[in-house]
Design an enzyme around this catalytic site. Structure first.
Site, PDB file in Angstrom:
ATOM      1  N   CYS A 189       0.803  -1.229   0.000  1.00 15.94           N
ATOM      2  CA  CYS A 189       0.000   0.000   0.000  1.00 15.94           C
ATOM      3  C   CYS A 189       0.833   1.276   0.000  1.00 15.94           C
ATOM      4  CB  CYS A 189      -0.925  -0.009   1.209  1.00 15.94           C
ATOM      5  SG  CYS A 189      -1.970  -1.469   1.247  1.00 15.94           S
TER       6      CYS A 189
HETATM    7  C1  UGA Z   1      -1.547   0.587   5.345  1.00 18.94           C
HETATM    8  C2  UGA Z   1      -2.392   1.563   6.186  1.00 18.94           C
HETATM    9  O1  UGA Z   1      -1.939   1.551   7.537  1.00 18.94           O
HETATM   10  C3  UGA Z   1      -3.874   1.181   6.128  1.00 18.94           C
HETATM   11  O2  UGA Z   1      -4.645   2.145   6.830  1.00 18.94           O
HETATM   12  C4  UGA Z   1      -4.322   1.168   4.679  1.00 18.94           C
HETATM   13  O3  UGA Z   1      -5.686   0.787   4.539  1.00 18.94           O
HETATM   14  C5  UGA Z   1      -3.471   0.166   3.921  1.00 18.94           C
HETATM   15  O4  UGA Z   1      -2.081   0.562   4.022  1.00 18.94           O
HETATM   16  C6  UGA Z   1      -3.934   0.201   2.479  1.00 18.94           C
HETATM   17  O5  UGA Z   1      -3.706   1.225   1.810  1.00 18.94           O
HETATM   18  O6  UGA Z   1      -4.658  -0.708   2.044  1.00 18.94           O
HETATM   19  P1  UGA Z   1      -0.477  -1.828   5.755  1.00 18.94           P
HETATM   20  O7  UGA Z   1       0.285  -1.605   4.491  1.00 18.94           O
HETATM   21  O8  UGA Z   1      -1.175  -3.122   5.958  1.00 18.94           O
HETATM   22  O9  UGA Z   1      -1.616  -0.694   5.948  1.00 18.94           O
HETATM   23  O10 UGA Z   1       0.587  -1.710   6.944  1.00 18.94           O
HETATM   24  P2  UGA Z   1       0.986  -0.683   8.094  1.00 18.94           P
HETATM   25  O11 UGA Z   1       0.690  -1.309   9.392  1.00 18.94           O
HETATM   26  O12 UGA Z   1       0.437   0.656   7.828  1.00 18.94           O
HETATM   27  O13 UGA Z   1       2.588  -0.640   7.911  1.00 18.94           O
HETATM   28  C7  UGA Z   1       3.179  -0.182   6.696  1.00 18.94           C
HETATM   29  C8  UGA Z   1       4.685  -0.183   6.805  1.00 18.94           C
HETATM   30  O14 UGA Z   1       5.130   0.838   7.676  1.00 18.94           O
HETATM   31  C9  UGA Z   1       5.299  -1.486   7.340  1.00 18.94           C
HETATM   32  O15 UGA Z   1       6.406  -1.841   6.543  1.00 18.94           O
HETATM   33  C10 UGA Z   1       5.736  -1.135   8.745  1.00 18.94           C
HETATM   34  O16 UGA Z   1       6.829  -1.893   9.183  1.00 18.94           O
HETATM   35  C11 UGA Z   1       6.116   0.334   8.574  1.00 18.94           C
HETATM   36  N1  UGA Z   1       6.076   1.103   9.826  1.00 18.94           N
HETATM   37  C12 UGA Z   1       4.897   1.277  10.485  1.00 18.94           C
HETATM   38  C13 UGA Z   1       7.239   1.682  10.315  1.00 18.94           C
HETATM   39  O17 UGA Z   1       8.337   1.556   9.725  1.00 18.94           O
HETATM   40  N2  UGA Z   1       7.175   2.433  11.457  1.00 18.94           N
HETATM   41  C14 UGA Z   1       6.019   2.622  12.122  1.00 18.94           C
HETATM   42  O18 UGA Z   1       6.035   3.346  13.165  1.00 18.94           O
HETATM   43  C15 UGA Z   1       4.857   2.029  11.632  1.00 18.94           C
END
Ligand code: UGA
Length: 426
Positions: free
Chosen positions: A264
């Site tokens: 995403c």
């Molecule tokens: C993300 C959004 O959070 C959702 O709200 C959205 O619906 C979704 O994309 C989408 O567009 O369908 P997702 O990709 O499942 O969800 O994962 P996240 O939990 O948001 O994490 C994304 C990335 O950010 C991961 O690689 C995670 O490791 C990284 N991350 C997250 C960090 O590096 N630091 C943080 O503090 C949080």
């Protein structure tokens, strides 16, 4: 209400199951017969906590699946939850949703009442009205209404995010379309306190991109600050904890490290950048958000180089999934780490509790271990890329390393005597 859901990926399946749980009569439609069979058997075609339970409860009852668009006119509303992957230039590929729109149009042609269509796929502003609606109209004429309802479902907590949303965004241009969406979500709104945002179609489309762009920017900002912290010997996590106490900022998505991946953030931030350029705007901040994200794996490799030359050495990569709780490796930060290690001549051994199978498709010729300890066995270094809980509990396993150098990209490993520990941003 009778609802059809086109597309049974993680968004479509989660939406279908949760809408059935809300009491609606739902038909999931997908072109993949295996996925349809799995849904009808009450088994989730993807791994999402809570999904199997919902499917077991509703499959064969108020949730059925089919490959046949013929059922669409018997439903009141159709949700479109088709993938919009990236094209090589970063823009979104709309051919899948366009062909579903054509099939939908053909199915509702001649339906005596006005059909309601709700776009759930992530599409750039204007796509619902200028790309999807005309495809439906080509086959069905003008007797349908279209609205936009973006999803904010995280992989690994999609069911919970659907059932307890921070907000529900309803983008519509007519009262009837708006009322239809209100009726769909009424049982959910009655059950949990949430914000319902009623807006226009283009605003709804943009809210989805803005949401992901702001979250990605939050992480990249903290990564940049973390990189500066590291140079000053400052603990970026203590900084994040304090900064996050500001209610205008919040602590979520301030975990610095090797960066964001998944299906995403990379796709959506790039699509927004490309869409901005298409209309003549230079999105310099969003460019930097991506640039910082690409820098983080390189910095991790440079930190490793400061400690050891890994040419011809065995190096463990702990964590292959793009985040914990999923087996998805799309745009995982482990990919540039593995590539960088191989460029250095290292022999890479990967370990992940669930994502090994998927990473094996991407890198069939590296070694994969059955446990973290096995991956560390004889390794000259370890790169920690995903914050699986089990990596916090590693202890004696480090004794199996030939050289105890650990570069932690996620602040997860507990330090211990004898370990040469490098945090990426602290
Ligand atoms: C993300 C959004 O959070 C959702 O709200 C959205 O619906 C979704 O994309 C989408 O567009 O369908 P997702 O990709 O499942 O969800 O994962 P996240 O939990 O948001 O994490 C994304 C990335 O950010 C991961 O690689 C995670 O490791 C990284 N991350 C997250 C960090 O590096 N630091 C943080 O503090 C949080």
């Amino acid at each position: 209400m009778k609802i059809s859901v086109l597309g049974s990926g993680y968004v479509g399946t989660t939406a279908a199951a949760c809408l059935a749980e809300l009491g609606h009569e739902v038909t999931a439609i997908d072109i993949d017969e295996e996925v349809v069979a799995s849904l009808n058997a009450g088994e989730a075609p993807i791994h999402e906590p809570g999904l199997d339970e919902l499917l077991t409860a509703h499959a064969g009852g108020n949730l059925t699946a089919t490959i046949d668009y013929g059922v669409v006119p018997e439903t009141d509303v159709t949700f479109m939850a088709l993938a919009t992957p990236s094209k090589p230039d970063g823009s979104i590929e709309t051919s899948i949703i366009e062909s579903a729109a054509t099939s939908l149009g053909e199915a509702i042609a001649g339906k005596p009442s006005t059909h309601q269509v709700v776009v759930k796929s992530t599409v750039v502003p204007g796509t619902t009205e200028n790309v999807i609606a005309p495809r439906i109209a080509d086959a069905a004429g003008e007797d349908f209404e279209i609205s936009m309802n973006p999803e904010f479902l995280r992989e690994g907590s999609a069911v919970m995010d659907f059932q307890e949303p921070d907000k529900i965004v309803l983008g519509a241009e007519t009262d009837r379309a708006r009322e239809t969406m209100r009726a769909v979500y009424e049982p959910l709104v009655a059950r949990v306190a949430t914000n319902v945002v009623e807006t226009g179609i283009r605003e709804a489309e943009m809210i989805k991109y803005a949401n992901n762009a702001v979250l990605a920017a939050k992480i990249s900002t903290m990564n940049e600050i973390g990189n500066i912290c590291k140079e000053y010997g400052v603990d970026a996590y203590e900084v994040a904890d304090a900064v996050g106490l500001d209610s205008r900022i919040g602590r979520a998505f301030l975990d610095s490290g090797v960066g964001w991946g998944g299906s995403c953030f990379p796709k959506d931030v790039t699509a927004l950048i490309t869409a901005a350029r298409e209309v003549g705007y230079d999105p310099s901040l969003l460019d930097a958000v991506v640039e910082v994200n690409e820098k983080q794996p390189r910095r991790m490799l440079e930190l490793l180089d400061e400690h050891t030359d890994v040419g011809d050495e065995r190096v463990a990569v702990l964590g292959l999934a793009f985040k914990p709780g999923t087996d998805d490796v799309r745009e995982s930060r482990a990919i540039p780490i593995i590539e960088g290690l191989r460029e250095r001549g290292a022999s890479v051994v990967g370990y992940d509790p669930v994502a090994t199978g998927n990473m094996r498709k991407r890198f069939p010729d590296i070694e994969y271990a059955g446990s973290a300890g096995e991956a560390l066995d004889g390794a000259a270094a370890a790169m920690v890329v995903t914050e699986w809980d089990e990596f916090a509990a590693l202890d004696d396993e480090f004794d199996r390393m030939a050289d105890p150098v650990v570069v932690d990209g996620r602040r997860i490993v507990s330090r211990r005597d004898g370990l040469v520990y490098e945090g990426l941003t602290w």
